[in-house]
Design a protein around this motif. Sequence first.
Motif, PDB file in Angstrom:
ATOM      1  N   GLU A  99     -45.745  29.065  -5.040  1.00  0.00           N
ATOM      2  CA  GLU A  99     -45.821  27.827  -6.177  1.00  0.00           C
ATOM      3  C   GLU A  99     -47.202  26.798  -5.597  1.00  0.00           C
ATOM      4  OE1 GLU A  99     -42.054  25.755  -6.890  1.00  0.00           O
ATOM      5  OE2 GLU A  99     -41.651  26.409  -4.943  1.00  0.00           O
TER       6      GLU A  99
ATOM      7  N   ARG B  91     -50.135  28.901  -6.670  1.00  0.00           N
ATOM      8  CA  ARG B  91     -50.442  28.801  -8.176  1.00  0.00           C
ATOM      9  C   ARG B  91     -50.845  27.607  -8.682  1.00  0.00           C
ATOM     10  NH1 ARG B  91     -44.861  29.685 -11.411  1.00  0.00           N
ATOM     11  NH2 ARG B  91     -44.759  27.715 -10.487  1.00  0.00           N
TER      12      ARG B  91
ATOM     13  N   SER C  12     -49.227  32.655 -12.815  1.00  0.00           N
ATOM     14  CA  SER C  12     -48.276  33.239 -11.995  1.00  0.00           C
ATOM     15  C   SER C  12     -48.418  34.722 -11.761  1.00  0.00           C
ATOM     16  CB  SER C  12     -46.822  32.909 -12.242  1.00  0.00           C
ATOM     17  OG  SER C  12     -46.767  33.330 -13.628  1.00  0.00           O
TER      18      SER C  12
END
Length: 402
Positions: free
Chosen positions: A89, A92, A181
Amino acid sequence: VVAYHFFVEETDNTLELAVFFSLLALCHLITFTLSAIVFAILILCYLPSFFRNKHWFTFLKAVCIGFGICAFFLLPMLQQLRSQKFLFEQNRELFGESIMKMYSNTILSVISDYAITMGYNLEAHHYFTGLVIVLTPILFLFCRERGEEHRFWSILTIISVVLLICTTDLIPLYRIKLLQSIQFTYRFNILIASILPFVLVYTLDHFSRPLRPILAAVLLAYTAFNTSVIFQQLRRYKQRTDNFATPAELFTGTFYENYNNYYNIAELSSGEYLPATHQMNYKENQGSVYLFETTAPSVTYTRNGTKSILQVDSASNGFAAIPVTWYLGYEAVRQTDAGDVVLPITQEEYTGQIVLPIETGNYTYRISYVGTRVQKFSLLLSGIAVLCVIAWHIVKKAQEEF
């Protein structure tokens, strides 16, 4: 093939759809997502027949069965993702755009790199599907067949060409946060290389009859040469990596990749599914136990996979951080004469390590991964789904025989 049976032959292939997409989801979620998007585009192209022939009901049944099969993986994954923030995360948010932009290239530059090395460059193979695949849409234009089957392959060819363009810097996909992603634009090549070989077979089958054997022979010869070159490259690469680490070192976590010290393959998860912190250095902290708010003349720590034993002779109450990454489902107990006492465990803020309370005195603590209720429920759900699929298949076969 599954899509062909569903859209062209219009068969009730519920089990085929469910099993295929389930296996794809279990193999690689990004590829599953991209394949699902392609399937959704096909549904839009065949929307009238999708509802007229009740294909929507077949699709709905396949989705429910597929979800049941994958529940043991999907539900615990979603639960873990909600429990804390992971590296993927953070990557990203920080590097998604730059990574996609870095690996985007022009088709001509990749083809030239590929052609100059005659396929000897593994990097070129990594970012490029090969000349045969790229030339397939052009050959498809000379296909003489027309009809429903041709329409199906035409749609897939157009999708493949769009995906091929998406691997380049012609379309700045890296600016779309939703697509970051994917990380690497060359991941579209997975779909391209899966679709266009079928298009090529269809094209050869409906090509001009005098030229068909010549074209097939040229393509097979080039493919055989290219494949042999790739295997030679992989064989030499394997010889280099065989001396890099032994399987035992990789499995136990005693070996660490020098370029990425926070990466530890012995954790419950690894790589981008470690906690979103770069403060933990597993290479330097291997086997180290850190005590807080207390001191102890004697500390013994051993670990075997997801099971750890800590023995501490503590002078006062405090806390201990052990070199194990915290995930939902870990449990710690203190062994006493009256029995085991379950302890509340927390996650160290900067390292992601398991932190457990230490009592005054000489005690033994056991830390192990016991799983979660969601994990156990989803495993039961998947087991029931698999049994239903097997029973359905047996009944279907029996009906066909009679």
